[in-house]
Design an enzyme around this catalytic site. Structure first.
Site, PDB file in Angstrom:
ATOM      1  N   HIS A 193      -1.288  -0.017 -10.092  1.00  0.00           N
ATOM      2  CA  HIS A 193      -1.973  -0.937  -9.169  1.00  0.00           C
ATOM      3  C   HIS A 193      -2.453  -2.195  -9.910  1.00  0.00           C
ATOM      4  CE1 HIS A 193      -4.309  -1.125  -5.119  1.00  0.00           C
ATOM      5  NE2 HIS A 193      -4.076  -2.349  -5.578  1.00  0.00           N
ATOM      6  N   ARG A 250       0.850  -1.187   0.000  1.00  0.00           N
ATOM      7  CA  ARG A 250       0.000   0.000   0.000  1.00  0.00           C
ATOM      8  C   ARG A 250       0.888   1.240   0.000  1.00  0.00           C
ATOM      9  NH1 ARG A 250      -3.508  -2.557  -1.814  1.00  0.00           N
ATOM     10  NH2 ARG A 250      -5.602  -2.953  -0.994  1.00  0.00           N
TER      11      ARG A 250
HETATM   12  P1  NAP Z   1      -2.295 -10.931   5.239  1.00  0.00           P
HETATM   13  O1  NAP Z   1      -2.429 -12.374   4.915  1.00  0.00           O
HETATM   14  O2  NAP Z   1      -3.262 -10.309   6.200  1.00  0.00           O
HETATM   15  O3  NAP Z   1      -0.789 -10.722   5.784  1.00  0.00           O
HETATM   16  C1  NAP Z   1      -0.350  -9.528   6.321  1.00  0.00           C
HETATM   17  C2  NAP Z   1       1.051  -9.730   6.883  1.00  0.00           C
HETATM   18  O4  NAP Z   1       1.524  -8.462   7.387  1.00  0.00           O
HETATM   19  C3  NAP Z   1       1.073 -10.704   8.072  1.00  0.00           C
HETATM   20  O5  NAP Z   1       2.241 -11.484   8.028  1.00  0.00           O
HETATM   21  C4  NAP Z   1       1.090  -9.759   9.266  1.00  0.00           C
HETATM   22  O6  NAP Z   1       1.678 -10.286  10.430  1.00  0.00           O
HETATM   23  C5  NAP Z   1       1.948  -8.638   8.730  1.00  0.00           C
HETATM   24  N1  NAP Z   1       1.725  -7.425   9.521  1.00  0.00           N
HETATM   25  C6  NAP Z   1       0.583  -6.722   9.691  1.00  0.00           C
HETATM   26  N2  NAP Z   1       0.789  -5.686  10.535  1.00  0.00           N
HETATM   27  C7  NAP Z   1       2.081  -5.750  10.897  1.00  0.00           C
HETATM   28  C8  NAP Z   1       2.905  -4.967  11.757  1.00  0.00           C
HETATM   29  N3  NAP Z   1       2.417  -3.911  12.427  1.00  0.00           N
HETATM   30  N4  NAP Z   1       4.196  -5.314  11.915  1.00  0.00           N
HETATM   31  C9  NAP Z   1       4.695  -6.410  11.268  1.00  0.00           C
HETATM   32  N5  NAP Z   1       3.979  -7.190  10.430  1.00  0.00           N
HETATM   33  C10 NAP Z   1       2.692  -6.856  10.255  1.00  0.00           C
HETATM   34  O7  NAP Z   1      -2.336 -10.037   3.927  1.00  0.00           O
HETATM   35  P2  NAP Z   1      -2.006 -10.480   2.418  1.00  0.00           P
HETATM   36  O8  NAP Z   1      -3.147 -11.213   1.818  1.00  0.00           O
HETATM   37  O9  NAP Z   1      -0.667 -11.117   2.395  1.00  0.00           O
HETATM   38  O10 NAP Z   1      -1.959  -9.042   1.705  1.00  0.00           O
HETATM   39  C11 NAP Z   1      -1.006  -8.059   2.111  1.00  0.00           C
HETATM   40  C12 NAP Z   1      -1.365  -6.722   1.485  1.00  0.00           C
HETATM   41  O11 NAP Z   1      -1.077  -6.741   0.092  1.00  0.00           O
HETATM   42  C13 NAP Z   1      -2.854  -6.350   1.522  1.00  0.00           C
HETATM   43  O12 NAP Z   1      -3.232  -5.854   2.787  1.00  0.00           O
HETATM   44  C14 NAP Z   1      -2.920  -5.285   0.456  1.00  0.00           C
HETATM   45  O13 NAP Z   1      -2.623  -4.041   1.035  1.00  0.00           O
HETATM   46  C15 NAP Z   1      -1.805  -5.675  -0.516  1.00  0.00           C
HETATM   47  N6  NAP Z   1      -2.322  -6.116  -1.832  1.00  0.00           N
HETATM   48  C16 NAP Z   1      -1.926  -5.443  -2.944  1.00  0.00           C
HETATM   49  C17 NAP Z   1      -2.384  -5.844  -4.202  1.00  0.00           C
HETATM   50  C18 NAP Z   1      -1.923  -5.156  -5.451  1.00  0.00           C
HETATM   51  O14 NAP Z   1      -2.432  -5.426  -6.531  1.00  0.00           O
HETATM   52  N7  NAP Z   1      -0.963  -4.271  -5.374  1.00  0.00           N
HETATM   53  C19 NAP Z   1      -3.257  -6.938  -4.311  1.00  0.00           C
HETATM   54  C20 NAP Z   1      -3.635  -7.608  -3.154  1.00  0.00           C
HETATM   55  C21 NAP Z   1      -3.154  -7.191  -1.911  1.00  0.00           C
HETATM   56  P3  NAP Z   1       1.053 -11.620  11.147  1.00  0.00           P
HETATM   57  O15 NAP Z   1       1.477 -12.756  10.251  1.00  0.00           O
HETATM   58  O16 NAP Z   1       1.715 -11.656  12.461  1.00  0.00           O
HETATM   59  O17 NAP Z   1      -0.434 -11.417  11.193  1.00  0.00           O
END
Ligand code: NAP
Length: 309
Positions: free
Chosen positions: A272, A224
């Site tokens: 994006h 993000r």
């Molecule tokens: P997810 O499964 O919820 O994983 C989030 C990860 O971030 C987890 O490992 C979490 O830790 C870690 N995290 C969250 N807050 C943190 C903090 N304060 N300090 C350290 N680590 C932290 O999410 P995801 O499905 O992998 O997606 C990640 C992000 O990718 C989405 O939220 C979105 O913003 C982005 N995204 C972008 C696109 C694009 O096209 N550019 C598409 C889809 C998603 P824990 O493991 O301990 O919970």
């Protein structure tokens, strides 16, 4: 009959209607899928952030809101939303992100831009290091971060991952918490941001954190935009602390034409597109979540409001 309201505007009804109907049939669900219902009749809402539906108060019988996007930062703080919220994790989206991250990591690892910039008849040989000599760090070890970390590790990169809570991902050095971040940044010749946007992660990559990276590091941000302080990144690019940045997400989207990222010679702007939710696979996830919910089973990918993701 289960009443499902399609309340997303992007992606569109035209794109999702047929895949959803097919997925409901395949799951054996008798669903009335429509774009309008009396609110009290709605069992489930299929949602996406740009929807006109922003007040969930009248949906008193709704059992869950099923978001078609992976990121939920635009909806998780909506105080009228008291119903359970599930985010999207779909195979097609994950594979898209793995391909985007792997492709851009290899582009920078092999310094493909250097050769594109030097098609001038000079025979200046530059041999890039092997992957095993190029440490990569992935911030965020969730559905997307872990899959990308493993793909990079399979190519031979030494990969460190960082999360909020302790994680174990095969082949990855896993660090967590504020104390793990210093170490995770200190070795990262390529840094991949796959964190959700929360109050804790906003502005995480500021001047102080950018200075902790090895000089000449490359940043890939498909997470993000507000994870990075734009001005601090531009200053770090200009000083040489950061060599290149490939950015897929921004504080304001579309990125305004006057934003300095567009003109910077070592920034690549992507609109994006790193990972899109795919209608066919996403519809299957929606159907499976409704099936689980109706059967009294735990729903998939339910958002923890207190964490914000
Ligand atoms: P997810 O499964 O919820 O994983 C989030 C990860 O971030 C987890 O490992 C979490 O830790 C870690 N995290 C969250 N807050 C943190 C903090 N304060 N300090 C350290 N680590 C932290 O999410 P995801 O499905 O992998 O997606 C990640 C992000 O990718 C989405 O939220 C979105 O913003 C982005 N995204 C972008 C696109 C694009 O096209 N550019 C598409 C889809 C998603 P824990 O493991 O301990 O919970």
């Amino acid at each position: 009959m289960i009443n499902v309201l399609y309340a997303a505007t992007s992606p569109t009804w035209e794109e999702y209607e047929a895949p959803l109907r097919r997925a409901f049939d395949a799951a054996g669900l008798a669903v009335d899928l429509r774009r309008d219902f009396a609110p009290e009749k709605v069992d489930y809402i299929v949602y996406a952030p740009a929807s006109e539906l922003t007040d969930f108060t009248p949906y008193v019988n709704t059992k869950a809101v099923l978001n078609l996007w992976a990121g939920v930062e635009k909806i998780v703080g909506n105080t009228t939303l008291t119903q359970p919220l599930c985010r999207m994790v779909d195979h097609g989206l994950t594979r898209g992100m793995v391909e985007w991250v792997t492709g851009h990591a290899l582009r920078h690892h092999l310094d493909i831009d250097h050769f594109l910039d030097h098609q001038d008849g000079s025979w200046a040989r530059y041999v890039p290091p092997l992957a095993q000599e190029r440490p990569v760090t992935v911030l965020g070890l969730g559905e997307l971060g872990a899959a990308c970390a493993q793909s990079l590790a399979q190519l031979g990169f030494p990969v460190t991952g960082w999360s909020r809570s302790p994680r174990a991902v095969e082949g990855i050095t896993c660090l967590h918490g504020p104390e793990g971040l210093d170490q995770a940044l200190s070795t990262a010749q390529i840094l991949v941001l796959l964190l959700p946007l929360t109050p804790e992660t906003e502005n995480l990559l500021d001047a102080h954190r950018l200075a902790q990276l090895p000089r000449g590091a490359v940043i890939l941000n498909p997470g993000r935009g507000p994870l990075i302080v734009d001005q601090d990144l531009l200053a770090a690019l200009d000083s040489g602390q950061i060599h290149r940045a490939t950015l897929d997400v921004f504080r304001e989207e579309p990125l305004p034409p006057a934003h300095p990222f567009w003109a910077h010679p070592r920034v690549t702007v992507c609109p994006h597109i790193a990972a899109e939710t795919r209608a066919t696979t996403a519809a299957e996830v929606v159907a499976e979540n409704i099936r689980r919910s109706e059967a009294g089973e735990e729903r998939l990918f339910q958002v923890d409001r207190s964490r914000g993701y």
